[in-house]
Design a protein around this motif. Structure first.
Motif, PDB file in Angstrom:
ATOM      1  N   LEU A 160       0.836  -1.202   0.000  1.00  0.00           N
ATOM      2  CA  LEU A 160       0.000   0.000   0.000  1.00  0.00           C
ATOM      3  C   LEU A 160       0.873   1.256   0.000  1.00  0.00           C
ATOM      4  CD1 LEU A 160      -2.763  -1.120   2.497  1.00  0.00           C
ATOM      5  CD2 LEU A 160      -3.195  -0.267   0.181  1.00  0.00           C
ATOM      6  N   ALA A 161       1.896   1.267   0.852  1.00  0.00           N
ATOM      7  CA  ALA A 161       2.804   2.420   0.889  1.00  0.00           C
ATOM      8  C   ALA A 161       3.521   2.592  -0.439  1.00  0.00           C
ATOM      9  CB  ALA A 161       3.807   2.245   2.026  1.00  0.00           C
ATOM     10  N   LYS A 162       3.878   1.470  -1.056  1.00  0.00           N
ATOM     11  CA  LYS A 162       4.538   1.514  -2.356  1.00  0.00           C
ATOM     12  C   LYS A 162       3.625   2.114  -3.421  1.00  0.00           C
ATOM     13  CE  LYS A 162       7.086  -1.488  -5.574  1.00  0.00           C
ATOM     14  NZ  LYS A 162       7.456  -2.896  -5.905  1.00  0.00           N
ATOM     15  N   SER A 163       2.315   1.949  -3.245  1.00  0.00           N
ATOM     16  CA  SER A 163       1.342   2.498  -4.189  1.00  0.00           C
ATOM     17  C   SER A 163       1.033   3.972  -3.924  1.00  0.00           C
ATOM     18  CB  SER A 163       0.041   1.686  -4.131  1.00  0.00           C
ATOM     19  OG  SER A 163       0.269   0.342  -4.517  1.00  0.00           O
ATOM     20  N   GLY A 164       1.658   4.536  -2.904  1.00  0.00           N
ATOM     21  CA  GLY A 164       1.469   5.947  -2.614  1.00  0.00           C
ATOM     22  C   GLY A 164       0.352   6.265  -1.645  1.00  0.00           C
TER      23      GLY A 164
END
Length: 401
Positions: free
Chosen positions: A21-25
Protein backbone atom coordinates in the motif's frame (compact mmCIF):
# COMPACT_ATOMS: atom_id res chain seq x y z
CA UNK A 1 -8.36 5.29 -4.34
CA UNK A 2 -8.42 5.49 -0.54
CA UNK A 3 -6.53 8.45 0.91
CA UNK A 4 -5.78 6.81 4.26
CA UNK A 5 -5.72 3.12 5.07
CA UNK A 6 -5.29 1.43 8.44
CA UNK A 7 -3.87 -2.09 8.38
CA UNK A 8 -4.64 -4.10 11.51
CA UNK A 9 -2.06 -6.77 12.34
CA UNK A 10 1.73 -6.78 12.35
CA UNK A 11 2.32 -10.31 11.09
CA UNK A 12 3.37 -11.53 7.67
CA UNK A 13 0.13 -10.63 5.91
CA UNK A 14 -0.37 -7.26 7.61
CA UNK A 15 3.19 -6.03 7.08
CA UNK A 16 3.11 -7.19 3.44
CA UNK A 17 -0.16 -5.31 2.86
CA UNK A 18 1.22 -2.18 4.54
CA UNK A 19 4.34 -2.28 2.35
CA UNK A 20 2.51 -2.69 -0.96
CA UNK A 21 0.00 0.00 0.00
CA UNK A 22 2.80 2.42 0.89
CA UNK A 23 4.54 1.51 -2.36
CA UNK A 24 1.34 2.50 -4.19
CA UNK A 25 1.47 5.95 -2.61
CA UNK A 26 -1.28 5.44 -0.05
CA UNK A 27 -1.08 7.00 3.40
CA UNK A 28 -0.84 3.91 5.60
CA UNK A 29 -0.93 3.25 9.32
CA UNK A 30 0.00 -0.25 10.51
CA UNK A 31 -1.48 -1.06 13.91
CA UNK A 32 -0.26 -3.94 16.08
CA UNK A 33 -1.40 -4.80 19.61
CA UNK A 34 2.04 -6.04 20.64
CA UNK A 35 5.07 -6.05 18.36
CA UNK A 36 5.88 -7.00 14.78
CA UNK A 37 5.66 -10.80 14.32
CA UNK A 38 4.53 -11.26 17.93
CA UNK A 39 1.76 -13.71 17.05
CA UNK A 40 1.49 -16.61 14.63
CA UNK A 41 4.19 -15.21 12.33
CA UNK A 42 6.71 -15.52 15.15
CA UNK A 43 5.71 -19.09 16.03
CA UNK A 44 6.11 -21.03 12.79
CA UNK A 45 8.71 -22.70 10.61
CA UNK A 46 10.51 -21.36 7.51
CA UNK A 47 8.97 -23.19 4.58
CA UNK A 48 7.99 -21.63 1.26
CA UNK A 49 6.78 -24.97 -0.07
CA UNK A 50 4.76 -24.75 -3.26
CA UNK A 51 4.38 -28.45 -4.00
CA UNK A 52 2.38 -29.02 -0.80
CA UNK A 53 -0.45 -26.79 -2.02
CA UNK A 54 -3.60 -28.33 -3.45
CA UNK A 55 -3.91 -27.67 -7.21
CA UNK A 56 -6.31 -24.85 -7.83
CA UNK A 57 -6.56 -21.28 -6.57
CA UNK A 58 -4.21 -21.72 -3.58
CA UNK A 59 -1.50 -23.31 -5.72
CA UNK A 60 -1.86 -20.46 -8.23
CA UNK A 61 -1.36 -17.98 -5.39
CA UNK A 62 1.67 -19.89 -4.11
CA UNK A 63 3.36 -19.94 -7.51
CA UNK A 64 2.96 -16.17 -7.90
CA UNK A 65 4.11 -15.57 -4.35
CA UNK A 66 7.21 -17.73 -4.81
CA UNK A 67 8.12 -15.61 -7.83
CA UNK A 68 7.85 -12.45 -5.74
CA UNK A 69 10.09 -13.95 -3.05
CA UNK A 70 12.95 -14.43 -5.50
CA UNK A 71 13.48 -10.67 -5.79
CA UNK A 72 12.16 -9.62 -2.40
CA UNK A 73 15.44 -9.31 -0.50
CA UNK A 74 16.76 -6.90 -3.11
CA UNK A 75 13.48 -5.00 -3.27
CA UNK A 76 13.20 -4.60 0.51
CA UNK A 77 16.95 -4.09 0.98
CA UNK A 78 17.07 -6.74 3.69
CA UNK A 79 18.55 -10.14 4.46
CA UNK A 80 15.63 -12.50 5.09
CA UNK A 81 17.69 -15.73 5.00
CA UNK A 82 15.96 -16.66 1.76
CA UNK A 83 17.29 -19.90 0.27
CA UNK A 84 16.00 -21.97 -2.61
CA UNK A 85 16.81 -25.34 -1.05
CA UNK A 86 14.27 -27.63 -2.72
CA UNK A 87 11.62 -29.64 -0.92
CA UNK A 88 10.78 -33.30 -0.31
CA UNK A 89 7.64 -35.02 0.94
CA UNK A 90 8.63 -38.41 2.35
CA UNK A 91 6.50 -41.52 1.87
CA UNK A 92 6.37 -44.38 4.37
CA UNK A 93 3.53 -46.69 3.29
CA UNK A 94 2.05 -48.13 0.13
CA UNK A 95 -1.16 -46.20 0.81
CA UNK A 96 0.79 -42.95 1.06
CA UNK A 97 2.65 -43.80 -2.14
CA UNK A 98 -0.62 -44.20 -4.02
CA UNK A 99 -1.92 -40.87 -2.68
CA UNK A 100 1.32 -39.05 -3.50
CA UNK A 101 1.43 -40.49 -7.02
CA UNK A 102 -1.97 -38.92 -7.63
CA UNK A 103 -0.89 -35.64 -6.02
CA UNK A 104 2.27 -35.50 -8.16
CA UNK A 105 0.20 -36.18 -11.28
CA UNK A 106 -2.10 -33.28 -10.45
CA UNK A 107 0.78 -30.95 -9.57
CA UNK A 108 2.53 -31.67 -12.86
CA UNK A 109 -0.70 -31.10 -14.75
CA UNK A 110 -0.92 -27.71 -13.02
CA UNK A 111 2.60 -26.83 -14.17
CA UNK A 112 4.57 -27.62 -11.00
CA UNK A 113 6.98 -30.25 -12.27
CA UNK A 114 7.34 -32.28 -9.09
CA UNK A 115 9.31 -35.51 -9.36
CA UNK A 116 8.61 -38.79 -7.58
CA UNK A 117 11.78 -40.43 -6.23
CA UNK A 118 12.39 -44.01 -5.13
CA UNK A 119 13.64 -44.64 -1.62
CA UNK A 120 17.23 -45.03 -2.81
CA UNK A 121 17.00 -41.85 -4.88
CA UNK A 122 15.62 -39.97 -1.89
CA UNK A 123 18.45 -41.24 0.35
CA UNK A 124 21.00 -40.26 -2.26
CA UNK A 125 19.62 -36.72 -2.28
CA UNK A 126 19.38 -36.58 1.53
CA UNK A 127 21.89 -38.82 3.34
CA UNK A 128 20.64 -40.19 6.64
CA UNK A 129 17.07 -40.71 5.53
CA UNK A 130 15.75 -43.93 7.06
CA UNK A 131 15.95 -47.18 5.11
CA UNK A 132 12.21 -47.78 5.60
CA UNK A 133 11.27 -44.70 3.57
CA UNK A 134 9.68 -45.95 0.34
CA UNK A 135 10.23 -42.77 -1.62
CA UNK A 136 9.66 -39.04 -1.70
CA UNK A 137 8.66 -36.20 -3.92
CA UNK A 138 11.19 -33.58 -5.03
CA UNK A 139 10.84 -30.06 -6.37
CA UNK A 140 13.94 -27.96 -6.70
CA UNK A 141 12.16 -24.59 -6.51
CA UNK A 142 10.79 -24.95 -2.96
CA UNK A 143 12.51 -22.50 -0.65
CA UNK A 144 12.79 -21.26 2.92
CA UNK A 145 12.98 -17.91 4.67
CA UNK A 146 13.09 -16.49 8.19
CA UNK A 147 9.50 -15.28 8.81
CA UNK A 148 10.50 -12.83 11.54
CA UNK A 149 12.99 -11.18 9.21
CA UNK A 150 10.36 -11.04 6.48
CA UNK A 151 7.92 -9.22 8.80
CA UNK A 152 10.53 -6.71 9.93
CA UNK A 153 11.75 -6.18 6.36
CA UNK A 154 8.23 -5.42 5.11
CA UNK A 155 7.57 -3.10 8.07
CA UNK A 156 10.84 -1.20 7.70
CA UNK A 157 10.36 -0.82 3.95
CA UNK A 158 6.83 0.44 4.50
CA UNK A 159 8.13 2.99 7.01
CA UNK A 160 10.77 4.18 4.55
CA UNK A 161 7.94 4.83 2.10
CA UNK A 162 6.06 6.93 4.63
CA UNK A 163 3.91 4.43 6.53
CA UNK A 164 3.24 5.02 10.21
CA UNK A 165 3.68 2.01 12.49
CA UNK A 166 1.85 1.99 15.81
CA UNK A 167 2.90 -0.80 18.17
CA UNK A 168 1.37 -1.66 21.53
CA UNK A 169 -1.92 -0.31 20.15
CA UNK A 170 -4.86 -2.67 20.48
CA UNK A 171 -7.84 -2.11 18.23
CA UNK A 172 -11.02 -2.29 20.27
CA UNK A 173 -13.60 -1.63 17.59
CA UNK A 174 -14.38 -0.51 14.07
CA UNK A 175 -16.28 2.67 13.24
CA UNK A 176 -18.96 2.11 10.60
CA UNK A 177 -21.14 4.93 9.29
CA UNK A 178 -23.54 4.82 6.34
CA UNK A 179 -22.33 1.33 5.46
CA UNK A 180 -18.66 2.20 5.24
CA UNK A 181 -15.57 2.19 7.45
CA UNK A 182 -14.71 5.59 8.87
CA UNK A 183 -12.10 4.67 11.46
CA UNK A 184 -10.94 2.38 14.24
CA UNK A 185 -10.94 2.66 18.00
CA UNK A 186 -7.50 2.08 19.53
CA UNK A 187 -7.70 1.72 23.31
CA UNK A 188 -9.88 4.80 23.65
CA UNK A 189 -8.43 6.78 20.76
CA UNK A 190 -10.11 7.22 17.40
CA UNK A 191 -8.04 6.96 14.22
CA UNK A 192 -10.06 7.94 11.15
CA UNK A 193 -9.52 6.28 7.78
CA UNK A 194 -11.06 5.68 4.38
CA UNK A 195 -10.38 1.94 4.44
CA UNK A 196 -9.27 -0.75 6.87
CA UNK A 197 -7.53 -4.04 6.21
CA UNK A 198 -8.12 -6.67 8.89
CA UNK A 199 -5.07 -8.96 8.91
CA UNK A 200 -5.37 -10.27 12.45
CA UNK A 201 -5.10 -13.98 11.68
CA UNK A 202 -6.92 -16.07 14.28
CA UNK A 203 -8.12 -12.89 16.01
CA UNK A 204 -9.94 -11.61 12.92
CA UNK A 205 -13.35 -13.12 13.89
CA UNK A 206 -13.20 -11.59 17.37
CA UNK A 207 -13.07 -8.09 15.92
CA UNK A 208 -15.51 -8.50 13.05
CA UNK A 209 -18.20 -10.28 15.06
CA UNK A 210 -18.73 -6.92 16.84
CA UNK A 211 -20.28 -5.55 13.65
CA UNK A 212 -22.16 -8.74 12.85
CA UNK A 213 -19.71 -10.16 10.30
CA UNK A 214 -19.19 -13.89 10.73
CA UNK A 215 -15.69 -14.99 9.71
CA UNK A 216 -15.16 -18.78 9.90
CA UNK A 217 -11.54 -18.71 11.03
CA UNK A 218 -10.66 -21.10 13.86
CA UNK A 219 -7.33 -21.37 15.73
CA UNK A 220 -5.47 -24.58 14.95
CA UNK A 221 -2.55 -25.08 17.31
CA UNK A 222 0.76 -26.34 16.00
CA UNK A 223 3.84 -27.26 18.04
CA UNK A 224 7.50 -27.06 16.99
CA UNK A 225 10.70 -28.36 18.58
CA UNK A 226 13.98 -26.44 18.36
CA UNK A 227 17.25 -28.37 18.54
CA UNK A 228 20.74 -27.40 19.59
CA UNK A 229 22.94 -25.96 16.84
CA UNK A 230 24.36 -28.59 14.50
CA UNK A 231 26.60 -28.72 11.48
CA UNK A 232 24.52 -28.78 8.27
CA UNK A 233 22.71 -32.13 8.18
CA UNK A 234 19.32 -31.35 6.65
CA UNK A 235 19.83 -29.97 3.17
CA UNK A 236 16.22 -29.46 2.05
CA UNK A 237 12.78 -28.71 3.43
CA UNK A 238 10.93 -31.85 4.51
CA UNK A 239 7.32 -32.78 5.06
CA UNK A 240 5.83 -36.22 5.52
CA UNK A 241 2.86 -37.48 3.56
CA UNK A 242 1.10 -37.80 6.93
CA UNK A 243 1.64 -34.07 7.47
CA UNK A 244 -0.12 -33.33 4.18
CA UNK A 245 -3.03 -35.61 5.13
CA UNK A 246 -3.44 -33.89 8.51
CA UNK A 247 -3.27 -30.47 6.89
CA UNK A 248 -6.12 -31.25 4.51
CA UNK A 249 -8.40 -32.80 7.14
CA UNK A 250 -11.25 -30.30 7.42
CA UNK A 251 -13.43 -31.83 10.12
CA UNK A 252 -12.91 -30.47 13.61
CA UNK A 253 -14.14 -33.75 15.07
CA UNK A 254 -11.16 -36.13 14.98
CA UNK A 255 -12.19 -39.78 14.45
CA UNK A 256 -11.40 -41.95 17.51
CA UNK A 257 -8.97 -44.06 15.50
CA UNK A 258 -7.01 -41.07 14.27
CA UNK A 259 -4.09 -39.33 15.92
CA UNK A 260 -5.77 -36.71 18.17
CA UNK A 261 -2.68 -34.52 17.91
CA UNK A 262 -2.49 -34.44 14.11
CA UNK A 263 1.25 -35.12 14.13
CA UNK A 264 3.19 -35.25 10.88
CA UNK A 265 6.82 -34.43 10.21
CA UNK A 266 7.92 -30.97 9.08
CA UNK A 267 11.68 -30.47 9.24
CA UNK A 268 14.21 -27.87 8.24
CA UNK A 269 17.51 -26.43 9.44
CA UNK A 270 18.09 -22.76 10.14
CA UNK A 271 21.09 -20.78 9.02
CA UNK A 272 22.37 -20.83 12.61
CA UNK A 273 22.25 -24.64 12.65
CA UNK A 274 19.18 -25.36 14.79
CA UNK A 275 16.62 -27.81 13.52
CA UNK A 276 12.96 -26.74 13.48
CA UNK A 277 10.98 -29.94 13.95
CA UNK A 278 7.20 -30.00 13.65
CA UNK A 279 4.46 -30.39 13.74
CA UNK A 280 0.99 -30.97 15.07
CA UNK A 281 -2.54 -29.78 14.32
CA UNK A 282 -5.12 -29.39 17.06
CA UNK A 283 -8.29 -27.42 17.57
CA UNK A 284 -7.55 -26.22 21.08
CA UNK A 285 -9.03 -22.74 21.09
CA UNK A 286 -6.59 -19.93 21.77
CA UNK A 287 -4.39 -22.06 24.03
CA UNK A 288 -0.71 -21.79 23.03
CA UNK A 289 0.70 -24.06 25.73
CA UNK A 290 2.96 -26.88 24.58
CA UNK A 291 1.98 -30.46 25.40
CA UNK A 292 4.63 -33.00 26.53
CA UNK A 293 2.88 -35.88 24.73
CA UNK A 294 3.00 -33.93 21.47
CA UNK A 295 6.66 -33.06 22.02
CA UNK A 296 7.41 -36.76 22.37
CA UNK A 297 5.40 -37.79 19.32
CA UNK A 298 7.03 -35.14 17.11
CA UNK A 299 10.46 -36.28 18.28
CA UNK A 300 9.57 -39.90 17.49
CA UNK A 301 8.44 -38.91 14.00
CA UNK A 302 11.74 -37.13 13.37
CA UNK A 303 13.88 -40.02 14.62
CA UNK A 304 11.90 -42.56 12.62
CA UNK A 305 12.62 -40.61 9.43
CA UNK A 306 16.18 -39.58 10.40
CA UNK A 307 17.64 -42.09 12.91
CA UNK A 308 20.81 -40.02 13.38
CA UNK A 309 18.74 -37.39 15.20
CA UNK A 310 18.15 -39.72 18.17
CA UNK A 311 20.85 -38.09 20.28
CA UNK A 312 20.21 -34.49 19.26
CA UNK A 313 19.22 -32.27 22.18
CA UNK A 314 16.00 -30.28 22.08
CA UNK A 315 16.53 -26.87 23.72
CA UNK A 316 12.97 -25.55 23.63
CA UNK A 317 9.48 -26.01 22.22
CA UNK A 318 6.82 -23.51 21.23
CA UNK A 319 3.33 -23.47 19.78
CA UNK A 320 1.51 -21.14 17.42
CA UNK A 321 -2.06 -20.75 16.20
CA UNK A 322 -2.75 -21.33 12.53
CA UNK A 323 -5.84 -19.48 11.20
CA UNK A 324 -7.86 -22.40 9.79
CA UNK A 325 -10.77 -22.00 7.36
CA UNK A 326 -13.29 -24.72 6.42
CA UNK A 327 -11.97 -25.04 2.85
CA UNK A 328 -8.28 -24.56 3.70
CA UNK A 329 -8.03 -21.37 1.64
CA UNK A 330 -7.36 -17.81 2.83
CA UNK A 331 -9.96 -15.07 2.96
CA UNK A 332 -8.94 -12.13 0.78
CA UNK A 333 -11.00 -9.21 -0.39
CA UNK A 334 -13.72 -6.72 0.52
CA UNK A 335 -16.52 -7.42 2.96
CA UNK A 336 -19.81 -7.19 1.06
CA UNK A 337 -22.05 -4.42 2.32
CA UNK A 338 -19.36 -2.44 4.16
CA UNK A 339 -17.40 -0.15 1.86
CA UNK A 340 -13.73 0.19 2.65
CA UNK A 341 -13.49 -2.94 4.80
CA UNK A 342 -11.12 -5.68 3.62
CA UNK A 343 -9.98 -9.00 5.06
CA UNK A 344 -6.58 -10.63 4.53
CA UNK A 345 -6.50 -13.62 6.89
CA UNK A 346 -7.14 -17.35 7.19
CA UNK A 347 -3.93 -18.66 5.62
CA UNK A 348 -3.57 -21.54 8.12
CA UNK A 349 -0.06 -22.98 7.60
CA UNK A 350 0.51 -21.14 4.31
CA UNK A 351 1.07 -17.63 5.64
CA UNK A 352 4.79 -17.63 4.92
CA UNK A 353 4.41 -18.92 1.39
CA UNK A 354 1.49 -16.63 0.52
CA UNK A 355 2.47 -13.41 2.32
CA UNK A 356 3.89 -11.38 -0.61
CA UNK A 357 1.09 -12.14 -3.05
CA UNK A 358 -1.60 -11.66 -0.37
CA UNK A 359 -0.19 -8.25 0.51
CA UNK A 360 0.12 -7.19 -3.10
CA UNK A 361 -3.39 -8.30 -4.09
CA UNK A 362 -4.87 -6.65 -1.01
CA UNK A 363 -3.14 -3.37 -1.86
CA UNK A 364 -4.46 -3.53 -5.42
CA UNK A 365 -8.03 -4.06 -4.19
CA UNK A 366 -7.84 -1.25 -1.65
CA UNK A 367 -6.47 1.08 -4.32
CA UNK A 368 -9.35 0.25 -6.66
CA UNK A 369 -7.13 -1.55 -9.14
CA UNK A 370 -7.91 -4.86 -10.82
CA UNK A 371 -6.13 -7.58 -8.81
CA UNK A 372 -3.37 -9.42 -10.64
CA UNK A 373 -5.26 -12.67 -9.97
CA UNK A 374 -8.89 -13.71 -9.76
CA UNK A 375 -9.90 -13.28 -6.11
CA UNK A 376 -13.41 -14.70 -6.35
CA UNK A 377 -12.39 -18.07 -4.81
CA UNK A 378 -11.07 -16.23 -1.74
CA UNK A 379 -13.98 -13.89 -0.96
CA UNK A 380 -15.65 -14.20 2.43
CA UNK A 381 -19.11 -14.70 0.96
CA UNK A 382 -18.09 -18.05 -0.54
CA UNK A 383 -19.04 -19.62 2.79
CA UNK A 384 -22.68 -18.55 2.91
CA UNK A 385 -23.45 -16.55 -0.22
CA UNK A 386 -23.91 -13.39 1.77
CA UNK A 387 -22.57 -11.61 4.84
CA UNK A 388 -25.00 -10.76 7.58
CA UNK A 389 -24.36 -7.44 9.32
CA UNK A 390 -26.32 -5.41 11.81
CA UNK A 391 -26.72 -1.78 12.77
CA UNK A 392 -24.73 -0.29 9.89
CA UNK A 393 -27.02 2.68 9.36
CA UNK A 394 -25.33 4.70 12.07
CA UNK A 395 -21.95 5.10 13.69
CA UNK A 396 -21.44 1.75 15.41
CA UNK A 397 -18.67 0.26 17.41
CA UNK A 398 -18.40 -2.13 20.29
CA UNK A 399 -15.43 -2.71 22.58
CA UNK A 400 -13.61 -6.02 22.33
CA UNK A 401 -14.67 -8.70 24.79
Amino acid sequence: MSEKVIVLGGGLIGTAAAYYLAKSGVKVTLVEARDIAAGTSGACDRAIMVQSKKPGPTLDLAVKSAQLYQELEEELEADMEYRKCGGMIIIETAEEMKAMEEMVRRQRKAGVKVQLLSGDEARERQPGLSEHILGSTWWEHDAEVNPLLVCFAFAKAARRLGAEIRLQSKVTGLMIKNNRVTGVHLSGEIDHCDAAVVALGVWTPLLLKQIGVDVPIIPRRGQILVSERLEPVIHHGFLSAAYIANKLQRNQQTPPSADPYGVGLALGQTRSGSLLIGGSRQFAGYNTETVPEITQKIGEEAVRAFPQLANVRIIRTFAGLRPYTPDSMPILGPVAGIDGLFIAAGHEGDGIALAPISGKITAQMVCGEKPMMDISPFLLNRFNGKVETRGRSEDLWRPAD
